[in-house]
Scaffold this active site. Structure first.
Site, PDB file in Angstrom:
ATOM      1  N   LYS A 106      82.798 -35.571  26.802  1.00 17.69           N
ATOM      2  CA  LYS A 106      83.163 -34.467  26.871  1.00 17.69           C
ATOM      3  C   LYS A 106      83.458 -33.784  25.498  1.00 17.69           C
ATOM      4  O   LYS A 106      84.453 -34.156  24.495  1.00 17.69           O
ATOM      5  CB  LYS A 106      84.672 -33.815  27.981  1.00 17.69           C
ATOM      6  N   GLY A 167      95.476 -25.802  31.375  1.00 18.40           N
ATOM      7  CA  GLY A 167      97.060 -25.953  31.739  1.00 18.40           C
ATOM      8  C   GLY A 167      97.897 -24.311  32.665  1.00 18.40           C
ATOM      9  O   GLY A 167      99.109 -23.998  32.405  1.00 18.40           O
ATOM     10  N   ALA A 193      88.933 -25.856  33.411  1.00 19.58           N
ATOM     11  CA  ALA A 193      90.393 -25.333  32.930  1.00 19.58           C
ATOM     12  C   ALA A 193      90.565 -24.317  33.859  1.00 19.58           C
ATOM     13  O   ALA A 193      89.612 -23.576  34.346  1.00 19.58           O
ATOM     14  CB  ALA A 193      90.244 -25.229  31.770  1.00 19.58           C
ATOM     15  N   THR A 216      95.596 -30.339  34.882  1.00 19.99           N
ATOM     16  CA  THR A 216      97.322 -29.719  35.237  1.00 19.99           C
ATOM     17  C   THR A 216      97.469 -29.458  37.354  1.00 19.99           C
ATOM     18  O   THR A 216      98.564 -29.764  37.904  1.00 19.99           O
ATOM     19  CB  THR A 216      97.730 -29.134  34.811  1.00 19.99           C
TER      20      THR A 216
END
Lengths: 263, 72
Positions: A106, A167, A193, A216
């Protein structure tokens, strides 16, 4: 083919590797390696992202990720989190390839610490170099259909646009651009994300994404293992809803019971 | 160079003294690490795992030894 068989056969393929789970989870921010391993198990993920960092040479006996999450059972996807230039990212992935022995990686090249937004100029440059060196990069990028096309042309094996900043847990901010990327892509698209809760993951899948990558949202939940389970269910539900084809939206009501035969 | 002479290297940014003439694999092992579980960069060049036992550590070498940790 029955619906059951249909679901069973619903796999996705990236760079020649086929997976059943469409949920990729990160391995950062957990309270312990035990909790991390339990969350991965509950998520059903077949791919986990990992970071490449210096070994602690003053205490080489510290517990290792590989002792808790078996790299033979789950595909490790080394990432370049924390890299702000193409050169740093390339250097990190060369080391990752040496540490793990695989080419599927990645790539993320960040533009600034405040937003962790990708630097697309450096990301594209790194993609070109990595592809030349035989890597198969899954690339974190902005939610821009043109940038996504350029990455694909450069050899990215998957396009991974952000739903919202890393996050942040804000959910998908621009469903239009994510849908445009999905429509235009010839390689898998995964929202990477920004997912905060289960409905965000389901939304990504309903837009037609091939998968979702998150860290997260699970790691910072009050109960990460339970949230991992929720995310597994959400990704599956969203995928099924996408395959089923949702009803069209109407501006006004439409009764569910027949009007004929009303007393 | 006398192989028994100690030489100065840097590992992950830290200065270290090690015996001269050892291989990279021996140096990694001397730190308590399993060479099969890490990746090694010497003076910004990767040392392929197959060559860890052959490449010699030299005075002034800078090493980065990395492994996989939890991350997004």
């Amino acid at each position: 083919m029955t619906a059951q068989q249909d679901i069973k056969a619903d796999t996705w393929t990236v760079a020649g590797r086929t997976f059943s789970s469409r949920l990729i989870v990160g391995t950062g921010k957990y309270k312990s390696l035990e909790e991390n391993a339990a969350a991965v198990e509950a998520s059903g993920a077949e791919i986990v992202t990992v970071a490449v960092r210096r070994v602690n040479i003053s205490d080489p006996t510290q517990p290792r990720l590989t002792d808790f999450i078996d790299p033979r059972a789950v595909t490790y996807l080394p990432n370049t989190a924390g890299c702000f230039t193409a050169d740093e990212a390339i250097r990190t992935l060369r080391l990752a390839r040496e540490a793990g022995g695989w080419n599927l990686v990645k790539l993320e090249v960040l533009g600034e610490a405040k937003t962790l937004y990708p630097d697309m100029r450096e990301t594209l440059r790194a993609t070109e170099v990595l592809v030349k060196e035989g890597f198969e990069p899954m690339v974190y990028c902005v939610d821009d259909p043109i940038a996504a096309k350029q990455l694909e042309e450069a050899g990215a094996v998957a396009i991974m646009p952000l739903g919202a900043p890393i996050g942040s847990g804000l959910g998908i901010q621009n469903v239009v651009t994510i849908r445009l990327i999905v429509e235009g892509a010839g390689v898998p698209v995964l929202v990477d994300a920004g997912v905060g809760t289960a409905s965000d993951a389901a939304e990504a899948m309903e837009l037609g994404c091939d998968g979702v990558l998150m860290n997260t949202a699970i790691a910072e939940a009050k109960d990460p293992v339970l949230m991992a389970r929720a995310m597994k269910a959400a990704v599956e539900a969203g995928r099924l809803a996408y395959l089923a084809g949702r009803m069209r939206k109407r501006r006004y009501a439409d009764p569910s019971s027949p009007l004929a035969g009303l007393i | 160079m006398n192989v028994d002479e100690a030489i100065g290297i840097r590992v992950n940014g830290e200065a270290r003294r090690v015996a001269g003439g050892m291989s990279v694999a021996e140096m990694v092992g001397s730190l308590g690490l399993d060479p099969a579980k890490v990746a090694v960069e010497r003076n910004r060049e990767i040392v392929p795992r197959s060559l860890l036992g052959e490449v010699r550590v030299e005075d002034g070498d800078q090493f980065e030894i990395v492994h996989f940790v939890g991350g997004g």
